[in-house]
Design an enzyme around this catalytic site. Structure first.
Site, PDB file in Angstrom:
ATOM      1  N   GLU A  50      81.588  -3.511 -53.479  1.00  0.00           N
ATOM      2  CA  GLU A  50      82.866  -2.963 -53.970  1.00  0.00           C
ATOM      3  C   GLU A  50      84.056  -3.800 -53.516  1.00  0.00           C
ATOM      4  O   GLU A  50      85.003  -3.991 -54.263  1.00  0.00           O
ATOM      5  CB  GLU A  50      83.063  -1.516 -53.490  1.00  0.00           C
ATOM      6  CG  GLU A  50      82.265  -0.488 -54.281  1.00  0.00           C
ATOM      7  CD  GLU A  50      80.809  -0.484 -53.895  1.00  0.00           C
ATOM      8  OE1 GLU A  50      80.462  -1.110 -52.871  1.00  0.00           O
ATOM      9  OE2 GLU A  50      80.008   0.155 -54.603  1.00  0.00           O
ATOM     10  N   HIS A 101      79.714  12.426 -55.461  1.00  0.00           N
ATOM     11  CA  HIS A 101      79.756  12.164 -56.905  1.00  0.00           C
ATOM     12  C   HIS A 101      80.728  13.074 -57.632  1.00  0.00           C
ATOM     13  O   HIS A 101      80.768  13.067 -58.852  1.00  0.00           O
ATOM     14  CB  HIS A 101      78.370  12.321 -57.522  1.00  0.00           C
ATOM     15  CG  HIS A 101      77.424  11.211 -57.170  1.00  0.00           C
ATOM     16  ND1 HIS A 101      76.569  11.285 -56.097  1.00  0.00           N
ATOM     17  CD2 HIS A 101      77.218   9.999 -57.718  1.00  0.00           C
ATOM     18  CE1 HIS A 101      75.873  10.171 -56.011  1.00  0.00           C
ATOM     19  NE2 HIS A 101      76.244   9.363 -56.977  1.00  0.00           N
TER      20      HIS A 101
END
Lengths: 331, 321, 405
Positions: free
Chosen positions: B59, B128
């Protein structure tokens, strides 16, 4: 070091159990009887079994999301019915039905799961450090995929484990794919384990479809760690036969994997490979193999029944708020 | 001419149109060539691997690809897949990005779009279901918009891509397949303008994202009993305070639904703004409905702690007592 | 036993699915684990197995697209052969969660207890009340929480007398001057806050007139035309000294009896707007200790300053009792009901001196009579001390030599 017959029996049994649990959970996902999502392990079952079958209860284990860590956890002796209950949202689940699919079995040294790839790496540094401080010869078995070693965290963990000689085994289960991306395109070298050299860490590449070969490597690394010789990097080359998670198309890059491709991959089915071995080497008779399947099936059905018979948590928001912080007293 | 499109397809159209227009626009993410969500599927066939760029699961490196190239003339769209994953590159996204232009003498505009699927409804537990909002809005130098309909999604995404500043334009996972009218002709939705999604006279109900769907349901339930005006902010930074105050001058009652943790969420900010600029308009203390200050649980517990149409109806009735 | 078969939600980006093929037909006996049908979502196809055994009922045919969780079929076991299942659309949300009271955390869970007696009103209501000159203490809240809202202000306005409506001839609306606002506020507060009890007596002015005339006949320097007002101030101050409870103010559970007697007196002046009359209340401090001449001199200065609008704060503060007057307001005799000043409990208001028939020693004769109207706060004192003070005032006026002390 060669495996004993007894060790091979254990590995085979755990592999069959893993296979049946993976199948059951996959089916439940497709028929809408599971909460959350599922990352099927078909083809990619042997490394977890190899990594965990010979750990002590006091050792720490950090599985990952492939087959939701079931091969790893059941091989370490954790009762899967509590995980199935969690995955069906029931209050008897290992996270009180709160997490959808996270695992947590502190008694067995399994502490967390998270949606962030490579979440293992920060905690295992700490677990390894604590194990070393206490000097009890505990080992930290860190299992994660090829993609996890793309994360900056992975490199920091390797550096620190090597620097402090922590009793950590970095078990990389390289199945060659991220969600769709080809792992070869995401890494400058053909082997993930080559990064271990940078940290002066010994490494080994094994066939991740062969549970016995993988277990040999794992045992060696575990022994090294227990003897205080520091971390080892094991790269198990394995294969994922199915899609990354159920509901996501099965692509490699941007094109669907063809039946022909999958059939070729399935030629190296870990269950078939292990079965051939135990037959040829006379480790198990046909009857014994049948009995193993029967027992595993019964275990799977019992876990399902436990989950299906358990209730959904009956709580209010106020009840849950009380659980956000630990208050010292028994909560 | 309008046609009905799912929200995620409307976003895809925005990408295609803007990438056709400007060769400097490119996308960087993980598994976007294959397309884990429908908004990037098959884009690699049209634009090639150098404009639809897959990175390793790195990331920081992925965001760095966008950041560095934006400094020197590119206009990247960086896709974190799930909003919560941006925290892996936390300091780059929240601090380094926002301060780049201002702190360096306002010489280097950063034309970047940061996108991802966010929000709850899928029972996937905290990681999530994260909806990064308050912390991004709080850090200076970052613009933040959020579309709640297919029309707004295409229009806002196009505006975000054209803006020369960092713009966060997420979309809600539970609204991904919601269908709505999208004109065929080109159009933009301006950044910084809210939208009254439903006219009313008794209460101003601020909601957006999946909560807008809930708000519309609640307003329909209350039809005949309470006339609810629904205000969709569309933009958080900058925020259209005028639209809110105009609505409040009419209704004098305020309910805010915000899918974010409670403390220091944007609902708190709206209440502070109203106290500062519209104190005399209030005929009752404002009411906010948010997620509680707890990690979002999965399993069957998610709806217990989330704002629902029923809770919104109750809140509207309560503010009018 | 009827086991429902539903369209599963297999993928995140899936709101509906299509049955592409049923592998079994209606009426077939199905075993648990048999593949029943294939579904297609946006991108993928899945085979769905039976999770129970039984005879198959089909509700949704192949080729049809339905929302996830829709019942597509059923497996019947036992003797039960139920009627064909209707197509059941799933509920809009998973569960209707009834909000518990604790779910709505919006209104403060435990409001801080108000120790001060404060009127609760929304900001909007306060603004409307101010605009309409409404005293919020007059308005009732219509809700259990006790907060005054716009609707309560509107109800109050609607219930007001018709004089607030627009008369045929129209009107000139004059904004209140600060002085008018101040008097208006003060008077409302007094009327609302105090238990005002008006009374009246008559006083024979004969002796005071004689004393005042004798002053006038003296050396001009001394005379300086001592007004009746000064005598009244002195007399009231002495009466207050004699009946201390009249020189007091009411508090919340207590009464402050002032040590000094500071007599406030009313001065009529012009207001800044010609439509209004003006009124100020300067104060003679420690009036009981001052001679009448001294009081007169102070009075003159204060009146002059009042008319020039140069009264200072200290001129006007610390009044403990008030002497007002209606002399000259009407041509003849008047009974009035003076209003108390805030923070005081007694006001005396003498009227005109008029000729009236009186009885003296049983004989009818012409007397010089003045009405003396006094109002007291019944919370602070009852009729006996209030009237006693009035009687003392009367004594002092009818026997001026008593004021020499």
């Amino acid at each position: 070091m060669a495996l004993t017959k007894k060790q091979k029996k254990l590995l085979f049994t755990n592999l069959i159990r893993s296979h049946l649990f993976d199948e059951m959970v996959s089916k439940r996902m497709v028929s809408g009887r599971l909460v959350g999502f599922y990352h099927p392990g078909d083809g990619h079952l042997a490394p977890g079994v190899a990594a965990a079958s010979f750990l002590q209860k006091s050792d720490y284990l950090s599985p990952h999301h492939r087959a939701h860590g079931m091969p790893h956890m059941l091989s370490k002796g954790i009762d899967m019915k509590y995980y199935i209950a969690e995955h069906t949202g029931k209050e008897t689940g290992c996270c009180a039905g709160r997490s959808s699919f996270h695992f947590c079995f502190p008694e067995h040294g399994v502490f967390l799961m998270s949606g962030f790839i490579g979440y293992n790496f920060a905690p295992v540094v700490g677990l390894g450090w604590a194990a070393k401080q206490r000097g009890n010869q505990q080992v930290v078995m860190n299992c994660s995929g090829d993609g996890s070693y793309n994360e900056g965290r992975a490199h920091e963990a390797l550096l620190m484990a090597a620097n402090w000689r922590l009793p950590v085994v970095f078990f990389c289960e390289n199945n060659g794919m991220a969600i769709f991306a080809d792992a070869n395109e995401m890494h400058p070298t053909p082997h993930i384990s080559s990064m271990a050299k940078a940290y002066d860490m010994p490494s080994e590449i094994v066939d991740g479809q062969d549970v016995f070969a993988s277990a040999e490597a794992a045992l060696k690394a575990i022994k090294r760690a227990r003897e205080g010789k520091g971390p080892t990097f094991i790269e198990a080359k394995t294969i994922r036969f199915r899609e990354h998670d159920i509901g996501t198309p099965d692509l490699l890059g941007s094109a669907p994997r063809t039946k022909k491709q999958i059939d070729q991959l399935r030629a190296r089915d870990p269950v078939e490979i292990a079965t051939r071995h135990v037959r040829e080497k006379g480790i198990f008779s046909e009857d014994e193999i049948a009995a193993i399947y029967e027992a595993a099936q019964a275990e799977v059905e019992a876990a399902e029944k436990f989950a299906d018979d358990s209730p959904i948590p009956d709580v209010t928001e106020a009840d849950l708020m009380k659980q956000v912080f630990y208050n010292g007293a028994d909560v | 001419m309008t046609r009905e499109l799912p929200l995620i397809e409307a976003i895809k159209e925005a990408y295609i149109e803007e990438m056709d227009l400007d060769p400097n626009v490119f996308m960087v993410g993980q598994d976007i060539q294959g397309g884990i969500f429908p908004h990037t599927t098959e884009l690699v066939d049209r634009f090639g691997k150098d404009r639809i760029v897959d990175t390793p699961i790195s990331e920081i490196g992925m965001f760095g690809t966008a950041f560095g190239s934006a400094l020197v003339g590119y206009r990247p769209i960086v896709d974190f897949m799930f909003g919560g994953f941006l925290y892996v590159s936390g300091s780059e996204v929240l601090v380094t990005l926002g301060q780049q232009y201002f702190l360096h003498g306002s010489q280097t505009p950063m034309p970047m779009v940061i996108t991802a699927g966010v929000g709850s409804g899928g029972r996937l537990a905290n990681d999530h279901s994260l909806f990064p909002k308050a912390d991004i809005i709080h850090h200076p130098g970052l613009k933040y918009v959020f579309p709640s309909t297919p029309y707004d999604a295409k229009g806002l995404m196009k505006s975000a891509i054209r803006d020369d500043n960092p713009v966060f334009c997420f979309w809600h996972l539970s609204q991904m397949m919601d269908r709505g009218p999208v004109p065929e002709e080109e159009y933009l939705v301006p950044i910084g303008k809210a939208d009254i999604k439903r006219q009313g006279t008794d209460v101003t109900l601020v909601a957006n994202g999946w909560m807008l769907n809930h708000a519309i349901e609640a307003a329909a339930e209350l039809d005949g009993e309470v006339s609810v005006e629904i205000l969709d902010p569309r933009s958080y930074v900058p925020f259209d305070l005028d639209c809110l105050l105009t609505s409040l001058a009419k209704t004098n009652h305020l309910v805010i639904v915000d899918e974010d943790y409670r403390t220091c969420g944007f609902a708190a900010e709206i209440m502070a703004l109203v106290m500062e600029h519209g104190f005399d308009l209030l005929d009752a203390p404002p009411v906010r409905l948010t997620m509680p200050d707890m990690p979002i649980p999965g399993g069957y517990l998610e709806p217990i702690v989330s704002p629902t149409p029923e809770k919104i109806v109750a809140a509207v009735r309560q503010v009018l007592v | 036993m009827t086991h429902q078969i539903k369209m599963p939600k297999v993928a995140m980006a899936m709101n509906e699915g299509t049955i592409t093929q049923w592998y079994k037909s209606a009426g077939d006996e199905v075993q648990k684990g048999d593949v029943l049908f294939e579904i297609e979502t946006e991108k993928t196809a899945y085979e769905v197995e039976a999770t129970a055994s039984g005879t198959l009922e089909i509700v949704i045919d192949s080729g049809e697209t339905v929302k996830v969780e829709t019942v597509v079929g059923a497996l019947l076991s036992g003797d039960e052969k139920a009627e064909p299942l209707a197509v059941v659309e799933p509920p809009a949300t998973d569960e209707k969660v009834e909000p518990s009271p604790t779910d709505i955390v919006a209104v403060p869970v435990a409001p801080i207890a108000d120790t001060i007696d404060r009127i609760k009103a929304s900001p909007l209501a306060k603004k409307l009340a101010a605009q309409n000159n409404i005293d919020l203490s007059q308005v009732q809240s219509s809700a259990a929480h006790g907060r005054i809202k716009k609707r309560d202000i509107e109800a109050y306005l609607a219930a007001r007398p018709a004089s607030m409506s627009t008369p045929q001839g129209g009107f000139e609306r004059v904004k209140l001057t600060p002085m008018r606002q101040s008097v208006s506020d003060g008077v409302m507060k007094a009327v609302n806050g105090q238990a005002m009890t008006p009374n009246a007596i008559e006083i024979n002015m004969e002796n005071l007139i004689a004393v005042r005339d004798s002053f006038k006949a003296q050396d001009e320097a001394y005379a300086a035309s001592i007004s009746y007002q000064s005598f009244f101030i002195k007399a009231l101050a002495l009466a207050a000294r004699d009946v201390p409870i009249t020189n007091a103010r009411m508090g919340d559970g207590y009464i402050d009896i002032f040590n000094d007697v500071n007599v406030a007196f009313a001065v009529a002046i012009d207001d800044s707007h010609p439509a209004f009359s003006g009124l100020v209340m300067p104060v003679i401090h420690q009036a009981d200790k001052k001679g009448v001449l001294e009081i007169q001199q102070e009075l003159m200065q204060l009146v002059a300053r009042a008319r020039e609008r140069r009264l200072t704060a200290s001129d006007m503060q610390d009044g403990t009792i008030t002497l007002s007057s209606t002399a000259g307001m009407v041509a003849d005799y008047m009974i009035s009901t003076p209003l108390l000043n805030q923070g005081q409990s007694y006001i005396g208001q003498p009227g005109n001196i008029v000729e009236r028939p009186i009885v003296r020693d049983g004989e009818l004769t012409v007397g010089k009579i003045m009405s003396f109207c006094f109002t007291f706060d019944h919370r602070v004192m009852d009729g006996v001390p209030a009237c006693h003070a009035a009687s003392r005032f009367k004594d002092y006026i009818e026997n001026p030599s008593l004021m020499l002390r």
